[in-house]
Design an enzyme around this catalytic site. Structure first.
Site, PDB file in Angstrom:
ATOM      1  N   GLY A  13       0.833  -1.197   0.000  1.00 13.63           N
ATOM      2  CA  GLY A  13       0.000   0.000   0.000  1.00 13.63           C
ATOM      3  C   GLY A  13       0.869   1.249   0.000  1.00 13.63           C
ATOM      4  O   GLY A  13       2.103   1.176   0.083  1.00 13.63           O
ATOM      5  N   ASP A  14       0.235   2.414  -0.117  1.00 13.85           N
ATOM      6  CA  ASP A  14       0.928   3.709  -0.060  1.00 13.85           C
ATOM      7  C   ASP A  14       1.953   3.875  -1.178  1.00 13.85           C
ATOM      8  O   ASP A  14       2.949   4.587  -1.024  1.00 13.85           O
ATOM      9  CB  ASP A  14       1.631   3.897   1.295  1.00 13.85           C
ATOM     10  CG  ASP A  14       0.660   3.854   2.465  1.00 13.85           C
ATOM     11  OD1 ASP A  14      -0.157   4.779   2.581  1.00 13.85           O
ATOM     12  OD2 ASP A  14       0.709   2.882   3.237  1.00 13.85           O
ATOM     13  N   GLY A  16       1.370   5.333  -4.107  1.00 14.40           N
ATOM     14  CA  GLY A  16       1.103   6.529  -4.898  1.00 14.40           C
ATOM     15  C   GLY A  16      -0.017   6.321  -5.913  1.00 14.40           C
ATOM     16  O   GLY A  16      -0.084   7.024  -6.925  1.00 14.40           O
ATOM     17  N   GLY A  18      -3.187   7.031  -5.797  1.00 18.07           N
ATOM     18  CA  GLY A  18      -4.072   8.166  -5.969  1.00 18.07           C
ATOM     19  C   GLY A  18      -3.527   9.190  -6.948  1.00 18.07           C
ATOM     20  O   GLY A  18      -4.236   9.666  -7.839  1.00 18.07           O
ATOM     21  N   ALA A  42      -9.030   3.241   2.507  1.00 18.05           N
ATOM     22  CA  ALA A  42      -8.099   3.779   1.513  1.00 18.05           C
ATOM     23  C   ALA A  42      -7.640   5.177   1.930  1.00 18.05           C
ATOM     24  O   ALA A  42      -8.396   5.934   2.552  1.00 18.05           O
ATOM     25  CB  ALA A  42      -8.756   3.824   0.143  1.00 18.05           C
ATOM     26  N   HIS A  44      -5.573   7.759  -0.319  1.00 20.69           N
ATOM     27  CA  HIS A  44      -4.866   8.087  -1.552  1.00 20.69           C
ATOM     28  C   HIS A  44      -4.726   9.597  -1.670  1.00 20.69           C
ATOM     29  O   HIS A  44      -5.719  10.308  -1.839  1.00 20.69           O
ATOM     30  CB  HIS A  44      -5.617   7.519  -2.761  1.00 20.69           C
ATOM     31  CG  HIS A  44      -5.684   6.021  -2.774  1.00 20.69           C
ATOM     32  ND1 HIS A  44      -6.353   5.310  -3.748  1.00 20.69           N
ATOM     33  CD2 HIS A  44      -5.150   5.092  -1.926  1.00 20.69           C
ATOM     34  CE1 HIS A  44      -6.222   4.016  -3.509  1.00 20.69           C
ATOM     35  NE2 HIS A  44      -5.511   3.870  -2.403  1.00 20.69           N
ATOM     36  N   GLN A 238      -5.104  -0.463  -1.228  1.00 17.30           N
ATOM     37  CA  GLN A 238      -4.070  -1.273  -0.577  1.00 17.30           C
ATOM     38  C   GLN A 238      -3.038  -1.751  -1.616  1.00 17.30           C
ATOM     39  O   GLN A 238      -2.964  -1.206  -2.699  1.00 17.30           O
ATOM     40  CB  GLN A 238      -4.682  -2.442   0.200  1.00 17.30           C
ATOM     41  CG  GLN A 238      -5.558  -2.040   1.384  1.00 17.30           C
ATOM     42  CD  GLN A 238      -6.939  -1.609   0.975  1.00 17.30           C
ATOM     43  OE1 GLN A 238      -7.652  -2.340   0.296  1.00 17.30           O
ATOM     44  NE2 GLN A 238      -7.340  -0.421   1.377  1.00 17.30           N
ATOM     45  N   GLY A 312      -0.733   1.222  13.177  1.00 18.83           N
ATOM     46  CA  GLY A 312       0.646   1.099  13.624  1.00 18.83           C
ATOM     47  C   GLY A 312       1.560   2.123  12.984  1.00 18.83           C
ATOM     48  O   GLY A 312       1.119   3.094  12.367  1.00 18.83           O
ATOM     49  N   ARG A 315       6.725   2.715   8.241  1.00 16.69           N
ATOM     50  CA  ARG A 315       8.039   2.068   8.128  1.00 16.69           C
ATOM     51  C   ARG A 315       8.559   2.250   6.700  1.00 16.69           C
ATOM     52  O   ARG A 315       7.781   2.427   5.763  1.00 16.69           O
ATOM     53  CB  ARG A 315       7.907   0.578   8.459  1.00 16.69           C
ATOM     54  CG  ARG A 315       7.324   0.322   9.830  1.00 16.69           C
ATOM     55  CD  ARG A 315       6.698  -1.061   9.943  1.00 16.69           C
ATOM     56  NE  ARG A 315       7.703  -2.128   9.889  1.00 16.69           N
ATOM     57  CZ  ARG A 315       7.381  -3.415   9.792  1.00 16.69           C
ATOM     58  NH1 ARG A 315       6.111  -3.803   9.718  1.00 16.69           N
ATOM     59  NH2 ARG A 315       8.348  -4.329   9.753  1.00 16.69           N
ATOM     60  N   LEU A 342      10.475   9.441  -7.613  1.00 16.08           N
ATOM     61  CA  LEU A 342      11.698   9.470  -8.414  1.00 16.08           C
ATOM     62  C   LEU A 342      12.608  10.642  -8.048  1.00 16.08           C
ATOM     63  O   LEU A 342      13.703  10.769  -8.595  1.00 16.08           O
ATOM     64  CB  LEU A 342      11.356   9.515  -9.909  1.00 16.08           C
ATOM     65  CG  LEU A 342      10.967   8.161 -10.519  1.00 16.08           C
ATOM     66  CD1 LEU A 342      10.320   8.346 -11.883  1.00 16.08           C
ATOM     67  CD2 LEU A 342      12.192   7.253 -10.623  1.00 16.08           C
TER      68      LEU A 342
END
Length: 411
Positions: A13-14, A16, A18, A42, A44, A238, A312, A315, A342
């Site tokens: 997940g996370d 990018g 969105g 979600a 996003h 996700q 949580g 990381r 990038l």
């Protein structure tokens, strides 16, 4: 890019997704963004100049003026959806609910599900699974029970059945108060041993009746109708490494994250599958993370991600090509990549572990792995060569202006 597009995250997940969906919607005509999994968990992020919104249930093409369809595979939380609509209106989106359609067969996530989800996760203590605390697992689990004839005391998907489940409430029920009330009464009785007295069923019936009057509820093959009108962008939630079937149990989502649901909704219509990855690995909450590195976490602070009470800690670590290949294979392959972050430099990539991936018990295996790291000076070139697919979307920052949709190179 022409034709229908399915956007999936290739990490935890996370990645990018969105911003990638927003870039695709801004790049050319799109009839609708279709959500094909997940629910209100979600998150996003889309940034357009001085406007920023974290999309939860609305599609990430909303700031580009593209409507959203919530398919039958999405878990719909009307109270959170109303709040998100107000936030979008404050950003200048006129009448956001006008841009929304919802499949009548989509399951409802209620405050009862949310309370039960949080009670279970609290009870796990240090053995938490990493839930977002949004009721997603409970909504899906309760929906499964009715078809299984489960009885009190049975263990279904690692959870103890507390009472006699009823038929799960759906979006279509919101327009039929008597049906909805009966289902919510059964839901409240089922969860009473876990959460005690929950929210007022009368209040929920009233709220959901208003919801039914504010959105367009669809039946039949709405996705097919939309697809025949123009290009669709399917927005996954996700990441594939959290998929309920292909992720690393128990640190998974109760959702099919791979493109399977989107392909099912499209029928035989072709689509391009775009897998999204960062240039470094991230994870929110508990679970194995072979390339985790606190130095990477310190180098790339997150403006829009933080520690959540139930999810949580945030990381980060080095890009993991072993898990990236695993995710691509779990998708049945991808046709193209979108690469975000990038603007990050001095990167490394894990090209192998100290042992090959086994066929079973991946969670235990990944918890004790030592990766082999190599320098990653040019992520786009390296990823195209490693996965043998083109990078068609690039992101060098958080803003829409930092994203580019590239023309496919001749191969």
């Amino acid at each position: 890019m022409d034709g229908h597009i399915i956007v999936v995250g290739l990490g935890f997940g996370d990645e990018g997704k969105g911003a990638v969906v927003d870039a695709l919607c801004h790049d050319g005509p799109v009839t609708s963004v279709v959500r094909f999994n997940g629910g209100a968990q979600a998150a996003h992020n889309v940034v357009v100049g001085d406007r920023h919104h974290t999309f939860s249930q609305f599609g990430s093409g909303t700031l580009a003026g593209v409507p959203t369809h919530l398919s039958r595979h999405v878990l719909v939380e009307p109270i959170a959806l109303a709040g998100e609509s107000r936030e979008l209106a404050e950003l200048g989106v006129p009448d956001p609910l006008r841009l929304l359609s919802v499949d009548a067969d989509a399951l409802l996530t209620t405050p009862i599900h949310v309370a039960a989800n949080r009670a279970r996760e609290d009870a796990r203590g240090h053995a938490r699974h990493g839930s977002c605390g949004k009721g997603i697992g409970e909504t899906t689990w309760y929906g499964l029970l009715a078809g299984r004839g489960a009885a009190p005391g049975d263990v279904v998907e690692d959870q103890v059945v507390l009472g006699v489940p009823g038929a799960p409430p759906t979006v279509g029920d919101c327009a039929h108060p008597a049906v909805l009330r009966a289902k919510l009464d059964a839901l409240a009785r089922f969860y009473e041993p876990l959460i005690g007295d929950g929210p007022s069923v009368d209040d929920l019936v009233s709220l959901y009746r208003d919801f039914a009057g504010a959105v367009r509820i669809t039946t039949g093959d709405e996705v097919g109708r939309l697809a025949d009108r123009g290009r669709l962008v399917f927005e996954g939630a996700q990441g594939v490494l959290l998929d309920q079937w292909r992720g690393f149990h128990p640190h998974t989502t109760w959702s099919t994250v791979t493109p399977d649901n989107a392909r099912n909704l499209l029928g035989h219509r072709p689509a391009t599958v775009v897998g999204v990855t960062r240039t470094y690995q991230t994870r929110h909450g508990a679970g194995p993370f072979p390339t985790e590195d606190r130095e990477v976490l310190a180098r790339f602070p997150e403006r829009h991600n933080d520690t959540g009470r139930y999810q949580g800690a945030w990381r980060a670590g080095h890009l993991d090509a072993v898990l990236l290949r695993y995710a691509v294979d779990a998708c049945g392959g991808v046709d193209a990549l979108a690469v975000t972050q990038l603007d990050a430099h001095d990167l490394k990539v894990a090209t192998a572990y100290d042992a090959p991936l086994p066929d079973t018990d991946l969670t235990a295996f990944l918890t004790h792995r030592t990766p082999t790291l190599a320098c990653l000076p040019d992520p786009v070139t390296w990823l195209e060569a490693h996965l043998d697919v083109p990078v068609l979307i690039t992101g060098t920052g958080p803003d829409r202006a930092d994203y580019a949709v590239r023309a496919p190179a001749r191969r």
